[in-house]
Write an enzyme that holds these catalytic residues in place. Sequence first.
Site, short mmCIF file in Angstrom:
data_model
loop_
_atom_site.label_atom_id
_atom_site.label_comp_id
_atom_site.label_asym_id
_atom_site.label_seq_id
_atom_site.Cartn_x
_atom_site.Cartn_y
_atom_site.Cartn_z
N LYS A 1 -5.49 -12.22 11.81
CA LYS A 1 -5.14 -11.03 12.75
C LYS A 1 -4.83 -11.32 14.22
O LYS A 1 -3.80 -12.05 14.46
CB LYS A 1 -6.03 -9.90 12.41
N TYR B 1 0.89 -1.38 0.01
CA TYR B 1 0.11 -0.06 -0.02
C TYR B 1 0.73 1.26 -0.08
O TYR B 1 0.59 2.22 0.63
CB TYR B 1 -1.12 0.10 1.32
C1 LIG Z 1 -7.22 -7.77 7.38
C2 LIG Z 1 -8.70 -8.41 6.89
C3 LIG Z 1 -8.75 -9.39 6.00
C4 LIG Z 1 -7.52 -9.98 5.35
O1 LIG Z 1 -6.38 -10.49 6.18
P1 LIG Z 1 -4.95 -10.53 5.70
O2 LIG Z 1 -4.34 -11.35 6.61
O3 LIG Z 1 -4.62 -9.08 5.67
O4 LIG Z 1 -4.93 -11.06 4.19
C5 LIG Z 1 -9.92 -10.06 5.57
N1 LIG Z 1 -10.97 -9.59 6.42
C6 LIG Z 1 -10.79 -8.77 7.02
C7 LIG Z 1 -12.46 -8.22 7.77
C8 LIG Z 1 -9.94 -8.02 7.52
O5 LIG Z 1 -9.78 -6.84 8.49
#
Ligand SMILES: *Cc1c(COP(=O)(O)O)cnc(C)c1O
Length: 443
Positions: free
Chosen positions: A270, A19
Amino acid sequence: MPHPTSLAQRDHAVLWHPYTQMQTAPLPIPIVRGEGSWLIAEDGTRYLDAISSWWVNLHGHSHPAIAARVSEQLRTLEHVLFAGFTHPAAVELAEQLLALLPANQARVFYSDNGSTAVEVALKMVLQYFHNQGQPARRTFLCFQNSYHGDTFGAMAVSGRGAFTEPFWPLLFDVEFLDVPVPGHEAETLAQLDALLLRPDVAGFIFEPLVLGTAGMVMYEPEVLSEMLRRCYQAGVLCISDEVMTGFGRTGPLFASELLTEQPDIMCFSKGLTGGTLAMGLTTCAAQVYEAFLSHDKMRALFHGHSYTANPVACAAALASLELTRAEECTRQRQRIEAAHAAFRQEIKGQPGVRAVRHRGTVLAVEYDPGEGTSYFSRLRDAFYQLALDHHVVLRPLGNVVYLLPPYCTTNEELDLLYDVLRRMRHLVLDFTPAPNLPEILHD
Ligand SMILES: *Cc1c(COP(=O)(O)O)cnc(C)c1O
């Protein structure tokens, strides 16, 4: 030949950041250490991580309990292929998670990030209908401006924004619904009813209660529950993408807990490992799983990644989950929630503030830059710099600035963050954009 000296210059010579418009972006800030909610730079400057390092960190950086578990796992079993083999950490994590998730969730499928967790969910839905002889059911419903990741399937079910424009022609068609923000629930339900008359609708994917990248746009559990109810009546599978909202971010362990209907499929990443290692997982109800059971090998789910169920990532997730389930974490989240609520009362309705949204540990201030939206990205850069000048890491989404702090963030640290948000209000009131600067896009 110039000899690169600083870490930032060496980075600039060889790296390509996500980004980031590499031609105009300032040099990256080299971080050499993390401690609690703080990131410590090469030159000793400390930055308060107000956004949990892109929404991943839960309990603070370099947490000793996670570090201990990870290092123990590293010395025991670092990796093993996950087809035909298994290992203790993968089984234990699945058992623990299923005990915490909505009661219908019955199976765990591992992958390695949020986008892959979403890809797996989409493939589960499509092949569920394929295996049942209904291949024409292949259309997904999703929210305008939603974000589900950067791989092709995930991009397809996300809002069509400027970032994905080069790929639009290759993204499969989906049907978009307006987010049922308070006061607009009836419109969304009417859109949904019309789409559910079609025989080709397969699945509905959503970010439960908070659309993160859209600007922390929030809506209520009651209307989402109603949407799920209508989808189920029409035989449409529902996917709750808890990649951002999972593990306590919105108050309860999972935002889906606030629904009266249980999703068929859920996606996580995450916070799953407390922000330590890359990992994704997709869970599903027994009914979804059972559609893949057969004497016919071709009905299996043919999806996998080399690092599926990596033991070290599973160990980090187990350590993080233990911290998340502890009473202290509940208290920390309640404390942050209360502090956010008080700050919301203070700032809402003030000049320069258009709206304030809050759910759990997530607070978003939508500033009012006056006429039009074309200055958002310059305002965004000014916000970003103001925060850095005050040693705070924030990534504004246009005119929306949000806090999504690690749960260990203290009240004193929260006060530093609120102070930056107050200063941003003054910045908005004084803001006159320079007319000739090029617009630079950021997330
Ligand atoms: C960040 C995010 C993703 C993607 O996750 P990555 O690990 O960055 O590929 C998918 N869905 C939601 C709701 C997110 O916030």
